[in-house]
Design an enzyme around this catalytic site. Sequence first.
Site, PDB file in Angstrom:
ATOM      1  N   CYS A 160    -131.634  23.394 -25.182  1.00 25.74           N
ATOM      2  CA  CYS A 160    -130.647  23.218 -26.245  1.00 25.74           C
ATOM      3  C   CYS A 160    -131.399  23.114 -27.563  1.00 25.74           C
ATOM      4  O   CYS A 160    -132.163  22.162 -27.771  1.00 25.74           O
ATOM      5  CB  CYS A 160    -129.799  21.970 -25.998  1.00 25.74           C
ATOM      6  SG  CYS A 160    -128.572  21.682 -27.286  1.00 25.74           S
ATOM      7  N   CYS A 204    -124.502  25.736 -32.008  1.00 26.20           N
ATOM      8  CA  CYS A 204    -125.366  25.959 -30.849  1.00 26.20           C
ATOM      9  C   CYS A 204    -126.669  26.527 -31.374  1.00 26.20           C
ATOM     10  O   CYS A 204    -126.685  27.623 -31.943  1.00 26.20           O
ATOM     11  CB  CYS A 204    -124.708  26.915 -29.855  1.00 26.20           C
ATOM     12  SG  CYS A 204    -125.768  27.382 -28.460  1.00 26.20           S
TER      13      CYS A 204
END
Length: 293
Positions: free
Chosen positions: A88, A231
Amino acid sequence: MAIDLQFTKGQGTGNDFVLFADPDGDIDLTPSQIAAICDRNFGVGANGTIRAVRSASLPEGAASLAEDPAAEWFMDYFNADGSPAEMCGNGIRVYTRFLLENGLIDLVPGDTIPIGTRAGVRDVQISGSGFSVDLGRWRLAGGEPLVRAKNLQVARPGLGIDVGNPHVVVALSSDDELDEADLSYVPHVEPEVVGGVNVEFVVPEEPLVRDGIGRIRMRVHERGSGETLSCGTGAAAAALATRHWAGQGAPHQWRVQVPGGVVGVRMFPAEDGEHVALSGPAELVFDGVLALP
């Protein structure tokens, strides 16, 4: 056995996480516990959880230590539904801030710290906007699947890109199309990607390039979390796809506008091929204690 979990809420351009320190790997949350923590109505609310654990304290960390013995800390990341994720990009910046502010690492401008992840070791530095992470070597992967999303009138071709986790990037024709897409529903990708995929919808700004920097807007549906405000790896994938479509002469630096703010993406050569880096803010919001059954 019930536990009182001491946690910190953090966010990077609105991509939010529940972080907790477990250096020796003593706390093993179940998927249902993680989902309960991330629930925005009945829990803390987050796009995922991040456990700060030493690489030597969990099986997945062995590969990180083999890759780089200095990767003492592992980012044990799980999506909001309790499923594990490889990497991530926003999360690793927030994770580094968490380690630093809790005295678990020392990091000064100019130094680099290696962090273990399921996608391999990632190097993080302090940057002007917060932190910058080398996401490693990227690659085209998954071809050009067809993508359908609610409120988009026709299916669109996407471009599969792997930056440690899988993405499909879809170009749209206007800001109106981007705004009208209903990403509360999972986009349909054909052929289906085993294990799921993050889907980014992108619109170039006008002009596309200003002062040598490419500029795009993006929204994203993350597997296991739904639509999120940002994101990090998705922003990198979106910039890479746009550069690919723009062709020769396209810039290697990009400014990506997401609903939660702005992140920077940079492509650069390395010994094992071209790498992509992500930079942006990382903030810790509040601390708390959560009673878990």
